[in-house]
Design a protein around this motif. Sequence first.
Motif, short mmCIF file in Angstrom:
data_model
loop_
_atom_site.label_atom_id
_atom_site.label_comp_id
_atom_site.label_asym_id
_atom_site.label_seq_id
_atom_site.Cartn_x
_atom_site.Cartn_y
_atom_site.Cartn_z
N VAL A 199 0.87 -1.17 0.00
CA VAL A 199 0.00 0.00 0.00
C VAL A 199 0.90 1.21 0.00
O VAL A 199 1.65 1.43 0.96
CB VAL A 199 -0.93 -0.01 1.24
N ILE A 200 0.83 1.97 -1.07
CA ILE A 200 1.73 3.12 -1.26
C ILE A 200 1.07 4.42 -0.84
O ILE A 200 1.70 5.25 -0.19
CB ILE A 200 2.18 3.23 -2.74
N THR A 201 -0.18 4.59 -1.20
CA THR A 201 -0.86 5.87 -0.99
C THR A 201 -1.99 5.76 0.03
O THR A 201 -2.51 4.68 0.31
CB THR A 201 -1.46 6.39 -2.30
N SER A 202 -2.39 6.90 0.55
CA SER A 202 -3.53 6.96 1.47
C SER A 202 -4.80 6.47 0.77
O SER A 202 -5.64 5.81 1.40
CB SER A 202 -3.71 8.38 1.98
N ALA A 203 -4.94 6.75 -0.52
CA ALA A 203 -6.11 6.29 -1.27
C ALA A 203 -6.15 4.76 -1.32
O ALA A 203 -7.23 4.15 -1.20
CB ALA A 203 -6.12 6.88 -2.67
N GLU A 204 -5.00 4.12 -1.48
CA GLU A 204 -4.94 2.66 -1.49
C GLU A 204 -5.28 2.10 -0.11
O GLU A 204 -5.97 1.08 0.00
CB GLU A 204 -3.56 2.18 -1.94
N LEU A 205 -4.79 2.76 0.93
CA LEU A 205 -5.12 2.33 2.29
C LEU A 205 -6.62 2.47 2.54
O LEU A 205 -7.24 1.59 3.14
CB LEU A 205 -4.31 3.13 3.32
N ALA A 206 -7.21 3.55 2.05
CA ALA A 206 -8.65 3.76 2.20
C ALA A 206 -9.44 2.68 1.47
O ALA A 206 -10.47 2.20 1.98
CB ALA A 206 -9.05 5.15 1.69
#
Length: 145
Positions: free
Chosen positions: A47-54
Motif C-alpha cells: 500500500v503506497i498511498t492513502s487512497a490505497e489504504l482507504a
Amino acid sequence: MTADAKKIVDAVLETTGQALLQGDFETYARHFLLPARFETFDGHHSVITSAELAAMFAAIRDHYAQIGLKDLVRSCVSAEMQPDGSIKATHETRMICHGNVLHRAAYPVMGTYIHKDGVWQINACQHAVSGTSPYGRALMGQAAA
C-alpha cells in the motif's frame, strides 16, 4: 517479551480495531506507515498511498458487514523491541459475529511497528490467512466477491 513493547502493540491494536469497527479511517490511517506491506499465504500487497489504504479499509469493512462482525478481539502474544527502535510483534485475531459466534479460528499476525512523528505505526504485517478467502482478498485491497 518486552512489557513496554506489548503495551504499545496492544494500544495500537485496540485503536485500529475500534477504528475499523466504527468506520474511522483517519484514526486507522494514522497508525500505518506508508508504504506498508500486507501479506497472506498467497501473496503480498504494498500500500503506497492513502487512497490505497482507504480502499483496503473499505474492503475490510465490507467483509465485516457481510459476516455480521460484532467485535474484533486482537491480543498481543509476543512483542520485542529491536535494536533499530522498531517492534516486532505477533498477535492473534478473533472475529466475533452476532450471537457471539467465532467467525473462524483465531489466526496469528506478525507485524513491524515503527515510531514516527510521535505515533506508533504498522509498517508491515503477515496474516496467516488464505489470500483467496474473502478476508484475504480484503487485505489485498480487492473488493468482496
